[in-house]
Design a protein around this motif. Structure first.
Motif, mmCIF file in Angstrom:
data_model
loop_
_atom_site.group_PDB
_atom_site.id
_atom_site.type_symbol
_atom_site.label_atom_id
_atom_site.label_comp_id
_atom_site.label_asym_id
_atom_site.label_seq_id
_atom_site.Cartn_x
_atom_site.Cartn_y
_atom_site.Cartn_z
ATOM 1 N N UNK A 91 0.824 -1.206 0.000
ATOM 2 C CA UNK A 91 0.000 0.000 0.000
ATOM 3 C C UNK A 91 0.853 1.250 0.000
ATOM 4 N N UNK A 92 0.571 2.148 -0.955
ATOM 5 C CA UNK A 92 1.310 3.402 -1.078
ATOM 6 C C UNK A 92 0.304 4.540 -1.163
ATOM 7 N N UNK A 93 0.469 5.532 -0.293
ATOM 8 C CA UNK A 93 -0.445 6.674 -0.284
ATOM 9 C C UNK A 93 -0.124 7.635 -1.412
ATOM 10 N N UNK A 94 -1.173 8.240 -1.957
ATOM 11 C CA UNK A 94 -1.041 9.251 -2.988
ATOM 12 C C UNK A 94 -1.994 10.399 -2.672
ATOM 13 N N UNK A 95 -1.635 11.597 -3.100
ATOM 14 C CA UNK A 95 -2.511 12.738 -2.884
ATOM 15 C C UNK A 95 -3.697 12.721 -3.834
ATOM 16 N N UNK A 96 -3.492 12.210 -5.064
ATOM 17 C CA UNK A 96 -4.552 12.198 -6.067
ATOM 18 C C UNK A 96 -4.596 10.850 -6.765
ATOM 19 N N UNK A 97 -5.624 10.085 -6.486
ATOM 20 C CA UNK A 97 -5.798 8.784 -7.124
ATOM 21 C C UNK A 97 -5.972 8.944 -8.637
ATOM 22 N N UNK A 106 -4.809 11.362 -10.661
ATOM 23 C CA UNK A 106 -3.534 11.731 -11.292
ATOM 24 C C UNK A 106 -2.588 10.530 -11.343
ATOM 25 N N UNK A 107 -2.474 9.802 -10.243
ATOM 26 C CA UNK A 107 -1.590 8.633 -10.204
ATOM 27 C C UNK A 107 -2.055 7.567 -11.190
ATOM 28 N N UNK A 108 -3.371 7.349 -11.264
ATOM 29 C CA UNK A 108 -3.919 6.355 -12.195
ATOM 30 C C UNK A 108 -3.611 6.759 -13.628
ATOM 31 N N UNK A 109 -3.824 8.008 -13.947
ATOM 32 C CA UNK A 109 -3.553 8.507 -15.298
ATOM 33 C C UNK A 109 -2.083 8.321 -15.670
#
Length: 121
Positions: free
Chosen positions: A70-76, A78-81
């Motif tokens: 599990x890795x946290x991201x500020x924007x799911x 943006x990260x997915x894109x």
């Protein structure tokens, strides 16, 4: 007792560093040669749990199953894109198990399942 790090063994370190450092933005804390053509790198934030990646030809064909990192991201979004644009398709998600958290799942270049986590307010 505190959790220190998880180790991932890969056949070549550079593909893993592109994924974890360049795409996901985890800082490289240290990197070194460990002999016999192998290298290691620690990624993460200083003082927090880290990912240790050990790369060398002896790990060719290694497979991973049974765990998710599990890795946290500020924007799911943006990260997915960014991951999809780089050739890493979405496995499943986004899933919202509660009002302030969402998950999406991907595989890293070596088959490790990655759960991206966005915590909201």
């Amino acid at each position: 007792m505190n959790f220190g790090y998880v180790t991932i063994y890969v056949p070549e370190l550079e593909a893993a560093l592109v994924f974890y450092h360049e795409l996901l933005g985890l800082p490289v804390l240290r990197r070194q040669s460990i002999g016999n053509g192998a290298e290691l790198a620690f990624l993460g934030e200083e003082g927090k749990a880290e990912i240790e990646i050990i790369g060398g030809p002896e790990h060719q064909g290694r497979t991973y199953s049974g765990f998710t990192l599990g890795i946290e991201t500020e924007s799911l979004e943006k990260a997915t894109e960014e991951l999809e644009k780089a050739g890493y398709p979405l496995l499943r998600g986004p899933i919202s198990p509660g009002p302030t958290v969402r998950f999406s799942y991907f595989n890293d270049p070596h088959g490790v399942e990655i759960q991206l986590i966005e915590n909201g307010s």
